[in-house]
Design an enzyme around this catalytic site. Structure first.
Site, PDB file in Angstrom:
ATOM      1  N   ARG A   1      96.309  68.820 -40.235  1.00  0.00           N
ATOM      2  CA  ARG A   1      95.887  68.904 -38.848  1.00  0.00           C
ATOM      3  C   ARG A   1      95.251  67.575 -38.426  1.00  0.00           C
ATOM      4  O   ARG A   1      94.647  66.865 -39.245  1.00  0.00           O
ATOM      5  CB  ARG A   1      94.871  70.039 -38.723  1.00  0.00           C
ATOM      6  CG  ARG A   1      94.336  70.334 -37.326  1.00  0.00           C
ATOM      7  CD  ARG A   1      95.359  70.979 -36.466  1.00  0.00           C
ATOM      8  NE  ARG A   1      94.732  71.693 -35.335  1.00  0.00           N
ATOM      9  CZ  ARG A   1      95.294  71.817 -34.156  1.00  0.00           C
ATOM     10  NH1 ARG A   1      96.486  71.298 -33.917  1.00  0.00           N
ATOM     11  NH2 ARG A   1      94.689  72.488 -33.197  1.00  0.00           N
TER      12      ARG A   1
ATOM     13  N   THR B   1     104.707  73.738 -29.769  1.00  0.00           N
ATOM     14  CA  THR B   1     104.675  73.615 -31.215  1.00  0.00           C
ATOM     15  C   THR B   1     106.087  73.916 -31.720  1.00  0.00           C
ATOM     16  O   THR B   1     106.922  74.411 -30.974  1.00  0.00           O
ATOM     17  CB  THR B   1     103.663  74.644 -31.758  1.00  0.00           C
ATOM     18  OG1 THR B   1     102.390  74.348 -31.210  1.00  0.00           O
ATOM     19  CG2 THR B   1     103.571  74.662 -33.267  1.00  0.00           C
TER      20      THR B   1
ATOM     21  N   ILE C   1     102.410  68.593 -31.353  1.00  0.00           N
ATOM     22  CA  ILE C   1     101.619  67.578 -30.651  1.00  0.00           C
ATOM     23  C   ILE C   1     100.911  68.233 -29.456  1.00  0.00           C
ATOM     24  O   ILE C   1     100.484  67.568 -28.533  1.00  0.00           O
ATOM     25  CB  ILE C   1     102.462  66.371 -30.206  1.00  0.00           C
ATOM     26  CG1 ILE C   1     103.776  66.787 -29.539  1.00  0.00           C
ATOM     27  CG2 ILE C   1     102.714  65.445 -31.365  1.00  0.00           C
ATOM     28  CD1 ILE C   1     104.583  65.614 -28.987  1.00  0.00           C
ATOM     29  N   ASN C   2     100.805  69.564 -29.504  1.00  0.00           N
ATOM     30  CA  ASN C   2     100.139  70.401 -28.516  1.00  0.00           C
ATOM     31  C   ASN C   2     101.069  70.657 -27.331  1.00  0.00           C
ATOM     32  O   ASN C   2     102.125  71.250 -27.534  1.00  0.00           O
ATOM     33  CB  ASN C   2      98.792  69.836 -28.087  1.00  0.00           C
ATOM     34  CG  ASN C   2      97.860  70.933 -27.550  1.00  0.00           C
ATOM     35  OD1 ASN C   2      98.006  72.094 -27.893  1.00  0.00           O
ATOM     36  ND2 ASN C   2      96.909  70.567 -26.713  1.00  0.00           N
TER      37      ASN C   2
ATOM     38  N   ASP D   1      92.304  71.289 -28.106  1.00  0.00           N
ATOM     39  CA  ASP D   1      92.139  72.513 -28.883  1.00  0.00           C
ATOM     40  C   ASP D   1      90.702  72.717 -29.355  1.00  0.00           C
ATOM     41  O   ASP D   1      90.363  73.783 -29.884  1.00  0.00           O
ATOM     42  CB  ASP D   1      93.090  72.512 -30.083  1.00  0.00           C
ATOM     43  CG  ASP D   1      94.467  73.033 -29.717  1.00  0.00           C
ATOM     44  OD1 ASP D   1      94.680  73.365 -28.535  1.00  0.00           O
ATOM     45  OD2 ASP D   1      95.336  73.105 -30.599  1.00  0.00           O
TER      46      ASP D   1
ATOM     47  N   SER E   1      96.091  78.014 -33.656  1.00  0.00           N
ATOM     48  CA  SER E   1      96.662  79.347 -33.809  1.00  0.00           C
ATOM     49  C   SER E   1      97.919  79.331 -34.673  1.00  0.00           C
ATOM     50  O   SER E   1      98.557  80.380 -34.852  1.00  0.00           O
ATOM     51  CB  SER E   1      97.018  79.931 -32.433  1.00  0.00           C
ATOM     52  OG  SER E   1      95.864  80.129 -31.649  1.00  0.00           O
TER      53      SER E   1
ATOM     54  N   GLY F   1     104.153  78.737 -29.802  1.00  0.00           N
ATOM     55  CA  GLY F   1     103.727  79.693 -28.784  1.00  0.00           C
ATOM     56  C   GLY F   1     102.261  79.644 -28.415  1.00  0.00           C
ATOM     57  O   GLY F   1     101.764  80.543 -27.740  1.00  0.00           O
ATOM     58  N   GLY F   2     101.522  78.626 -28.851  1.00  0.00           N
ATOM     59  CA  GLY F   2     100.120  78.530 -28.468  1.00  0.00           C
ATOM     60  C   GLY F   2      99.339  79.738 -28.927  1.00  0.00           C
ATOM     61  O   GLY F   2      99.443  80.178 -30.073  1.00  0.00           O
TER      62      GLY F   2
END
Length: 567
Positions: free
Chosen positions: A100, A377, A396-397, A419, A449, A469-470
């Site tokens: 991360r 993602t 990369i968000n 995040d 997540s 999918g956040g």
């Protein structure tokens, strides 16, 4: 479980999703030796080819990760980070690699607050300040060195070729680039890569060449991680980020560290569930929700019945409330993983759930425990002929990250700093509430997540899955697992079935098209606020039959260009 193998060993997601037998059951893709399931078909083919050449699942996974940085630029990356699970069939051990992003050394708790004391989303999403120090290159190197068999340069070579020679633009890529035009428009280096010199977009069928990215990948292939974290690439990234108000320094790049962690583990109806630990919240809450639902006869209640969806939603609310309070980087805060994933805690959750009425979110608070992402993602799953497996989710968000490319590198930078909890108690870009445990701090990794997951039966890999999918990643993976275990679906049916999601706040039960009107009316009668919204997730899943070693896989039909390929 009924499985109907295809005659061919490989098919695209569209092909797999379009094939039905006489009972209208969807066929999974079948293979005997190795399989890759990824959101982009060229990258999936590269992973399959690596295994055909004698590589194992980790070799293939690293090759797929670098290839996706070229072929799926809105999510695949070397300017971001993520999580990888690796199962070693010989030892029976599963390893978790945390690569991360990390907050720069100059990051501070209130760095995204405006003069009014409220979060400034433009700064946390669309500026140089939004970027954390990327971890993908370091993560892939660690995975290959410890668990792979091939040479570093050899697994990167296919990605270099794609970037240098170009790839055919698909309708999906053309559309996503056009949607990102505004965020890229202030960055000339980004526009020069992803748009034509006259500013027009690439059309389907045209060729996109990424020469700068090819040059960077060659440097990484030749020099290892030092080619990215030190020298001219690191300096270019730091300069570009700082010029846009960011904080990353060359020293921050050089100081990045990848971490191996113990996976989180749980059990569900005789299966072992293994997933990613913090700073991902995915594994903890996946197991937490499964534990709660294990106390109900979900299979008898029926797939996507009002009774099943109601119980799922009530358990989801409680888990996401806990997420807001307790989850963060375990190197900085004490996360109560054992308590949240215990069967006793699940029983306490069930005691708060009524079978007849939805509990309003306003009445739910995080439990009293002591101590105490993005649509764009992407996920891929790999299983080789020996039963070794990789489950990898990275990002990369937001789509195309911050939109910033460091000139001369071809690298799209992440906007993962969003995040963090810019202001504890205030929603982030996904509407997720965070607390002090996820406050910004130098060197800290933001909460995620992402939920790369494996399900084992008798110590052998049975299912490898995950999704983008956040905030909805956790519940998407949850439903694939439940569809297969509780409802006896094959891997393609489990991937295709309509999904639901509740994250505590906002207090709405999100549903996809395909949930029947009768069911939604019954849920409304129980007090649920129903919100019909866009499709959720893009699961890439492989099931392995422990008895025969046969592989059955499926790419989610919700996203175009995905593929599950085997040999």
């Amino acid at each position: 479980m009924a499985i109907f193998p295809l005659l061919t060993a490989a098919a695209s997601a569209q092909e797999a999703g379009a094939i039905f037998d006489s009972l209208d059951r969807i066929h999974p893709v079948w293979a005997q030796s190795g399989m890759v399931s990824a959101q982009e078909h060229l990258a999936a083919a590269i992973g399959r080819d690596i295994m055909e050449q004698g590589g194992n699942a980790v070799d293939a996974g690293v090759a797929v990760a670098f290839a996706l940085a070229v072929t799926l630029p809105r999510a695949g990356n070397i300017g971001g980070g993520g999580f990888m699970l690796i199962h070693d069939a010989e030892t029976g051990q599963t390893h978790a690699i945390d690569y991360r992003e990390m907050a720069p050394s100059g990051a501070s708790r209130d760095m995204f607050l405006g003069e009014d004391g409220e979060p400034d989303s433009d700064k946390s999403l669309y500026s140089g300040a939004s970027s954390g120090v990327p971890g993908t290159v370091a993560g892939m190197r660690l995975a290959l060195e410890k668990y792979g068999t091939m040479e570093w340069a050899d697994v990167i070579a296919p990605a270099i070729r794609l970037a240098e020679e170009g790839m055919i633009v698909t309708p999906d890529l053309a559309d996503s680039l056009e949607a990102a035009r505004e965020q890229m428009s202030k960055y000339p280096a980004s526009m020069a890569i992803f748009f034509k010199p006259d500013g027009s977009g690439y059309r389907p069928g045209e060729t996109l060449v990424q020469a700068d990215l090819a040059k960077t990948l060659k440097k990484i292939a030749a020099e290892g991680p030092d080619g990215f974290y030190k020298g001219e690439v690191a300096q270019a990234i730091a300069s570009a980020v700082q010029a846009d108000g960011g904080l990353i320094t060359p020293e921050d790049m050089a100081a990045y560290k990848v971490v191996e962690r113990d996976p989180v583990r749980g059990s569900y109806r005789g299966y072992e569930v293994v997933s990613m630990p913090p700073p991902s919240s995915g594994g903890v809450h996946l197991i937490q929700i499964l534990n709660a639902l294990e106390g109900y006869p979900i299979g008898a209640l029926g797939q996507n019945s009002s009774e099943t969806i109601h119980l799922m939603a009530e358990a989801m609310k409680l888990a996401y409330a806990d997420r807001s309070e307790y989850l963060g980087d375990p190197d900085f805060v004490d996360v109560p993983v054992a308590e949240l994933t215990s069967k006793d805690y699940a029983a306490a959750m069930r005691a708060q759930i009524s079978a007849d009425f939805a509990r309003p979110a306003a009445q739910i608070r995080p439990a009293d425990l002591t101590p105490y992402e993005s649509d764009q993602t992407t996920h891929f799953s790999v299983v080789d002929k020996d039963g070794n497996a990789v489950s990898n989710t990275y990002t990369i968000n937001f789509s195309y990250g911050s939109g910033l490319v460091a000139e001369g590198t071809g690298i799209l930078m992440n906007n993962e700093m969003d995040d963090f909890s810019a202001k504890p108690g205030t929603p982030n870009g996904f509407g997720l509430i965070g607390g002090d445990a996820n406050a910004i701090q130098a060197g800290k990794r933001p909460l995620s997540s992402m939920t790369p997951t494996m399900v084992l039966k008798d110590g052998q890999v049975w299912l490898v899955t995950g999704s983008p999918g956040g905030a909805r990643i956790i519940t998407t993976v949850l439903q694939v697992v439940m569809n297969m275990i509780d409802h006896g679906m094959n891997v393609a049916e489990a991937s295709t079935a309509p999904r639901v999601h509740h994250q505590w706040l906002p207090d709405e039960l999100r549903v996809e098209e395909g949930i029947s009107m009768d069911t939604t009316r019954l849920l409304q009668a129980k007090g649920h606020n129903i919100a019909l919204k866009d499709a959720m997730g893009s699961t890439q899943s492989i099931m392995r039959d422990p008895a025969t070693g046969a592989l059955y896989g499926a790419s989610d039909p919700r996203r175009p260009d995905a593929a599950t390929l085997g040999y």
